[in-house]
Write an enzyme that holds these catalytic residues in place. Structure first.
Site, short mmCIF file in Angstrom:
data_model
loop_
_atom_site.label_atom_id
_atom_site.label_comp_id
_atom_site.label_asym_id
_atom_site.label_seq_id
_atom_site.Cartn_x
_atom_site.Cartn_y
_atom_site.Cartn_z
N GLY A 1 -5.15 -9.14 3.20
CA GLY A 1 -5.86 -8.14 2.21
C GLY A 1 -5.22 -8.04 1.05
N ASN B 1 0.97 -1.29 -0.10
CA ASN B 1 -0.08 0.05 -0.14
C ASN B 1 0.75 1.31 0.10
OD1 ASN B 1 -1.98 -1.90 0.15
ND2 ASN B 1 -2.40 -1.27 2.36
N CYS C 1 11.71 14.18 -8.17
CA CYS C 1 11.87 14.97 -9.46
C CYS C 1 12.32 14.20 -10.29
CB CYS C 1 12.69 16.21 -9.06
SG CYS C 1 12.93 17.19 -10.58
N CYS D 1 13.89 22.87 -8.79
CA CYS D 1 15.02 22.98 -9.99
C CYS D 1 14.18 23.23 -11.17
CB CYS D 1 15.69 21.43 -9.94
SG CYS D 1 14.74 20.33 -10.87
N CYS E 1 9.48 20.62 -9.19
CA CYS E 1 10.66 20.86 -8.13
C CYS E 1 11.13 22.16 -8.26
CB CYS E 1 11.52 19.98 -8.55
SG CYS E 1 12.98 19.68 -7.77
N HIS F 1 5.74 -0.44 -2.79
CA HIS F 1 5.17 0.24 -3.94
C HIS F 1 5.33 1.74 -3.77
CE1 HIS F 1 2.79 -3.49 -5.48
NE2 HIS F 1 4.08 -3.77 -5.60
P1 OAD Z 1 -6.32 -5.80 -4.75
O1 OAD Z 1 -7.17 -4.64 -4.79
O2 OAD Z 1 -5.83 -6.62 -6.03
O3 OAD Z 1 -6.76 -6.86 -3.55
C1 OAD Z 1 -7.52 -6.66 -2.67
C2 OAD Z 1 -7.60 -7.85 -1.73
O4 OAD Z 1 -8.05 -7.43 -0.39
C3 OAD Z 1 -8.65 -8.91 -2.26
O5 OAD Z 1 -8.17 -10.31 -2.40
C4 OAD Z 1 -9.89 -8.68 -1.53
O6 OAD Z 1 -10.57 -9.89 -1.36
C5 OAD Z 1 -9.23 -8.54 -0.24
N1 OAD Z 1 -9.99 -7.60 0.64
C6 OAD Z 1 -11.02 -6.80 0.53
N2 OAD Z 1 -11.47 -6.10 1.48
C7 OAD Z 1 -10.93 -6.44 2.72
C8 OAD Z 1 -11.13 -6.63 4.05
N3 OAD Z 1 -11.95 -5.61 4.60
N4 OAD Z 1 -10.38 -7.39 4.70
C9 OAD Z 1 -9.53 -8.46 4.17
N5 OAD Z 1 -9.38 -8.61 2.92
C10 OAD Z 1 -10.30 -7.63 2.34
O7 OAD Z 1 -4.94 -5.18 -4.01
P2 OAD Z 1 -3.60 -5.42 -3.84
O8 OAD Z 1 -3.36 -7.08 -3.59
O9 OAD Z 1 -3.13 -4.86 -2.72
O10 OAD Z 1 0.17 -1.92 -7.42
O11 OAD Z 1 -2.75 -5.24 -5.16
C11 OAD Z 1 -1.63 -5.24 -5.62
C12 OAD Z 1 -0.82 -4.12 -6.36
O12 OAD Z 1 -2.08 -4.05 -7.38
C13 OAD Z 1 -1.24 -2.86 -5.82
O13 OAD Z 1 -0.32 -2.44 -4.73
C14 OAD Z 1 -1.22 -1.95 -6.91
C15 OAD Z 1 -2.47 -2.76 -7.74
O14 OAD Z 1 -1.96 -2.48 -9.16
C16 OAD Z 1 0.87 -0.93 -7.80
O15 OAD Z 1 0.12 0.21 -7.85
C17 OAD Z 1 2.14 -1.13 -8.39
#
Ligand code: OAD
Length: 235
Positions: free
Chosen positions: A177, A92, A117, A140, A138, A109
């Site tokens: 999550g 996150n 910048c 600069c 920035c 991330h």
């Molecule tokens: P996702 O949106 O892909 O997944 C969220 C997860 O949280 C899912 O598996 C849901 O089932 C779960 N979830 C939702 N609400 C919940 C709750 N209250 N308690 C527990 N679980 C819950 O998000 P990420 O896995 O974080 O990258 O995504 C990974 C990366 O993809 C992010 O960091 C971002 C994105 O593109 C970049 O921006 C580089």
């Protein structure tokens, strides 16, 4: 339920902040349902249209600015204080772990409250919402970008290395999550599992990691995690 001993690693994703009101990426109301990542979260998108990309980040910053840590963030901060060998790794960018009191957070991330910048490389914090100027610049004169990792970009090497090491040597890995679809973060629990760690998944639904998990805590992190930690503390 077993007594927690040895190094503990927690990997979090957008789901840990869902109950705080931060939108997740995938799922029915996920950001990637409404927006195309390639239009907003790639270096190419930023080169093409920095104003559009910054407007989206400014909108997300405004949403996050109105969000507070939830009980899941708080219990992870408590775990850090209570356990001698504890590492929190997050995908996150919202800074809510730190707002809840977590002191050491490996941000794979980046962080949405930092700017970098594109000319001189200076990194700084900017918490103003909304930003007074888009795109921000920035001192600069160079164009600033959010200090986050976009698709196609490498993760910060030192942070990633620390995360790999922690994952490889931990005895417990909690995965909270995350859809476990984005690499390399999704491989950290696999490495931990392969090296004999006990894998615990906290999620409202199944993920590709679920079959590997030794324990699945099904439900919203803000509810199940505090309950689980209270039970651990009684052992
Ligand atoms: P996702 O949106 O892909 O997944 C969220 C997860 O949280 C899912 O598996 C849901 O089932 C779960 N979830 C939702 N609400 C919940 C709750 N209250 N308690 C527990 N679980 C819950 O998000 P990420 O896995 O974080 O990258 O995504 C990974 C990366 O993809 C992010 O960091 C971002 C994105 O593109 C970049 O921006 C580089």
């Amino acid at each position: 339920m077993r007594k927690m001993e040895g190094p503990v690693v927690v990997l979090t994703g957008a789901g840990v902040s869902a109950e705080s009101g931060v939108p997740t990426f995938r799922g029915p109301e996920g950001l990637w349902r409404t927006f195309r990542p390639e239009d907003l979260a790639t270096p190419e998108a930023f080169a093409r249209d920095p104003v559009l990309v910054w407007e989206w980040y400014d909108w997300r910053r405004q949403r996050i600015a109105n969000c507070r840590p939830n009980p899941a963030h708080r219990v992870l901060a408590e775990m850090e204080a209570a356990l001698p060998d504890f590492t929190l790794i997050t995908q996150n960018v919202d800074g809510l772990h730190q707002a809840a009191g977590s002191r050491r957070v490996l941000e794979l991330h980046g962080n949405i409250w930092r700017v970098r910048c594109t000319r001189c490389g200076r990194v700084g914090e900017d918490r103003r919402v909304p930003l007074p100027e888009i795109p921000p610049r920035c001192a600069c004169g160079g164009l600033l970008r959010p200090d986050v990792v976009w698709f196609g970009e490498p993760l910060p090497p030192a942070v990633l290395e620390e995360a790999w090491e922690a994952a490889a040597r931990c005895r417990w890995m909690l995965v909270v999550g995350t859809s476990a679809l984005v690499q390399p973060a999704a491989s950290l629990p696999v490495v931990a599992h392969r090296n004999g760690a006990r894998l615990i998944e906290v999620n409202v639904s199944d993920t590709p990691l679920t079959p590997l998990a030794d324990e699945v805590l099904r439900g919203p992190a803000g509810e199940v995690l505090p309950r689980w930690w209270a039970a651990c503390a009684r052992l």
